[in-house]
Design a protein around this motif. Structure first.
Motif, PDB file in Angstrom:
ATOM      1  N   VAL A 134       0.845  -1.202   0.000  1.00 59.83           N
ATOM      2  CA  VAL A 134       0.000   0.000   0.000  1.00 59.83           C
ATOM      3  C   VAL A 134       0.877   1.247   0.000  1.00 59.83           C
ATOM      4  CG1 VAL A 134      -1.638   1.347   1.385  1.00 59.83           C
ATOM      5  CG2 VAL A 134      -1.995  -1.111   1.074  1.00 59.83           C
ATOM      6  N   HIS A 135       1.903   1.227   0.817  1.00 58.51           N
ATOM      7  CA  HIS A 135       2.817   2.370   0.885  1.00 58.51           C
ATOM      8  C   HIS A 135       3.512   2.588  -0.454  1.00 58.51           C
ATOM      9  CE1 HIS A 135       6.396   4.673   1.894  1.00 58.51           C
ATOM     10  NE2 HIS A 135       5.647   5.195   2.839  1.00 58.51           N
ATOM     11  N   ARG A 136       3.892   1.529  -1.114  1.00 57.90           N
ATOM     12  CA  ARG A 136       4.551   1.641  -2.419  1.00 57.90           C
ATOM     13  C   ARG A 136       3.621   2.287  -3.437  1.00 57.90           C
ATOM     14  NH1 ARG A 136       5.091  -0.853  -7.152  1.00 57.90           N
ATOM     15  NH2 ARG A 136       3.544  -2.430  -6.698  1.00 57.90           N
ATOM     16  N   GLN A 137       2.349   1.895  -3.421  1.00 55.62           N
ATOM     17  CA  GLN A 137       1.370   2.479  -4.347  1.00 55.62           C
ATOM     18  C   GLN A 137       1.190   3.977  -4.080  1.00 55.62           C
ATOM     19  OE1 GLN A 137      -0.074   1.077  -7.004  1.00 55.62           O
ATOM     20  NE2 GLN A 137       1.118  -0.760  -6.590  1.00 55.62           N
ATOM     21  N   ILE A 138       1.103   4.329  -2.812  1.00 58.65           N
ATOM     22  CA  ILE A 138       0.976   5.754  -2.451  1.00 58.65           C
ATOM     23  C   ILE A 138       2.214   6.517  -2.914  1.00 58.65           C
ATOM     24  CG2 ILE A 138       0.930   7.362  -0.495  1.00 58.65           C
ATOM     25  CD1 ILE A 138      -0.806   5.247   0.969  1.00 58.65           C
ATOM     26  N   GLN A 139       3.378   5.913  -2.739  1.00 54.39           N
ATOM     27  CA  GLN A 139       4.637   6.544  -3.144  1.00 54.39           C
ATOM     28  C   GLN A 139       4.680   6.780  -4.654  1.00 54.39           C
ATOM     29  OE1 GLN A 139       6.432   7.501  -0.644  1.00 54.39           O
ATOM     30  NE2 GLN A 139       7.744   8.590  -2.056  1.00 54.39           N
ATOM     31  N   ASN A 173       6.173  19.743 -14.108  1.00 56.45           N
ATOM     32  CA  ASN A 173       6.065  19.948 -15.561  1.00 56.45           C
ATOM     33  C   ASN A 173       4.882  20.808 -15.966  1.00 56.45           C
ATOM     34  OD1 ASN A 173       8.331  18.324 -15.958  1.00 56.45           O
ATOM     35  ND2 ASN A 173       7.113  16.486 -16.178  1.00 56.45           N
ATOM     36  N   GLU A 174       3.743  20.576 -15.355  1.00 61.75           N
ATOM     37  CA  GLU A 174       2.532  21.249 -15.802  1.00 61.75           C
ATOM     38  C   GLU A 174       2.281  22.582 -15.112  1.00 61.75           C
ATOM     39  OE1 GLU A 174      -0.703  18.463 -15.544  1.00 61.75           O
ATOM     40  OE2 GLU A 174       0.444  16.927 -16.613  1.00 61.75           O
ATOM     41  N   LEU A 175       2.805  22.760 -13.923  1.00 64.56           N
ATOM     42  CA  LEU A 175       2.545  24.008 -13.216  1.00 64.56           C
ATOM     43  C   LEU A 175       3.778  24.895 -13.146  1.00 64.56           C
ATOM     44  CD1 LEU A 175       0.456  25.675 -11.586  1.00 64.56           C
ATOM     45  CD2 LEU A 175       1.442  24.634  -9.548  1.00 64.56           C
ATOM     46  N   LEU A 176       4.801  24.442 -12.453  1.00 61.99           N
ATOM     47  CA  LEU A 176       5.961  25.310 -12.228  1.00 61.99           C
ATOM     48  C   LEU A 176       6.659  25.709 -13.525  1.00 61.99           C
ATOM     49  CD1 LEU A 176       7.615  23.823  -9.020  1.00 61.99           C
ATOM     50  CD2 LEU A 176       6.219  25.873  -9.231  1.00 61.99           C
ATOM     51  N   MET A 212       2.531  12.724  -9.064  1.00 65.84           N
ATOM     52  CA  MET A 212       1.997  14.048  -8.780  1.00 65.84           C
ATOM     53  C   MET A 212       3.109  15.098  -8.793  1.00 65.84           C
ATOM     54  SD  MET A 212       1.486  16.626  -6.238  1.00 65.84           S
ATOM     55  CE  MET A 212       2.272  15.823  -4.894  1.00 65.84           C
ATOM     56  N   LEU A 213       4.258  14.745  -8.232  1.00 67.63           N
ATOM     57  CA  LEU A 213       5.389  15.670  -8.224  1.00 67.63           C
ATOM     58  C   LEU A 213       5.854  15.996  -9.644  1.00 67.63           C
ATOM     59  CD1 LEU A 213       7.734  14.606  -5.291  1.00 67.63           C
ATOM     60  CD2 LEU A 213       6.838  16.877  -5.738  1.00 67.63           C
ATOM     61  N   LYS A 214       5.907  14.995 -10.498  1.00 68.25           N
ATOM     62  CA  LYS A 214       6.294  15.230 -11.893  1.00 68.25           C
ATOM     63  C   LYS A 214       5.301  16.155 -12.580  1.00 68.25           C
ATOM     64  CE  LYS A 214       8.597  10.794 -12.519  1.00 68.25           C
ATOM     65  NZ  LYS A 214       8.480   9.462 -13.117  1.00 68.25           N
ATOM     66  N   SER A 215       4.017  15.900 -12.370  1.00 70.79           N
ATOM     67  CA  SER A 215       2.983  16.755 -12.962  1.00 70.79           C
ATOM     68  C   SER A 215       3.073  18.174 -12.415  1.00 70.79           C
ATOM     69  CB  SER A 215       1.591  16.201 -12.677  1.00 70.79           C
ATOM     70  OG  SER A 215       1.400  14.992 -13.324  1.00 70.79           O
TER      71      SER A 215
END
Length: 132
Positions: free
Chosen positions: A81-86, A98-101, A92-95
Motif C-alpha cells: 500500500v505504501h509503495r502504491q501511495i509513493q 512539468n505542468e505548473l511550475l 503528482m510531483l512530476k505533474s
C-alpha cells in the motif's frame, strides 16, 4: 531635458513599471515557493523510501519465523500500500513540476519580455512623434 518631457516620459513608464514591480515579483515569489514545496515533497519521498525498505525487511524477518508469519504478511501488505501511495506521489510531483511550475515560469518570462517590448515600442513611438 525639460520638465514637461520628464513628466511625459514618466507617464509612459509608470504603468508598465508598476505592473513589472508588483505583479511579476509576486509570481516569481509564488514560483519560488512552489519550488520549495517540490523540494520538501522530494525529501519526504526519500524518507518514505527508507520507511518502505524497513517495512519490507521487517516483513521478511517476521515471515521467516513460524509464530510471526501473519505479522510478516501484514507488513508486506502495508509495504505494498505504501509503495502504491509513493508511486502516486512521485507522479503528482512530476505533474506539479512539468505542468505548473515550468509552464508558469515560461509565462512569467514571456510576460516580462512582452511588457519590455511594449514599453520600448511606446517610448519609440512617442519619440518619433516628438513627445519625448
Amino acid at each position: 531635458m525639460s520638465e514637461g518631457r520628464r513628466r511625459d516620459e514618466s507617464n509612459v513608464f509608470l504603468p508598465l513599471q508598476s505592473i513589472m514591480e508588483q505583479f511579476n515579483p509576486c509570481l516569481r515569489n509564488f514560483i519560488a515557493m512552489g519550488k520549495s514545496y517540490e523540494k520538501a515533497l522530494t525529501s519526504v519521498t526519500y524518507a518514505a523510501k527508507g520507511y518502505f525498505d524497513a517495512l519490507v525487511r521487517m516483513g521478511e524477518m517476521a515471515s521467516e519465523s513460524q509464530g510471526s508469519k501473519d505479522l510478516g504478511e501484514v507488513l508486506f501488505q502495508m509495504a505494498e500500500v505504501h509503495r502504491q501511495i509513493q508511486i502516486q506521489l512521485e507522479e503528482m510531483l512530476k505533474s506539479f513540476h512539468n505542468e505548473l511550475l515550468t509552464e508558469l515560469e515560461k509565462k512569467v518570462e514571456l510576460d516580462a519580455r512582452y511588457l519590455n517590448v511594449s514599453l520600448l515600442k511606446n517610448v519609440l513611438s512617442m519619440y518619433v512623434k516628438g513627445s519625448l
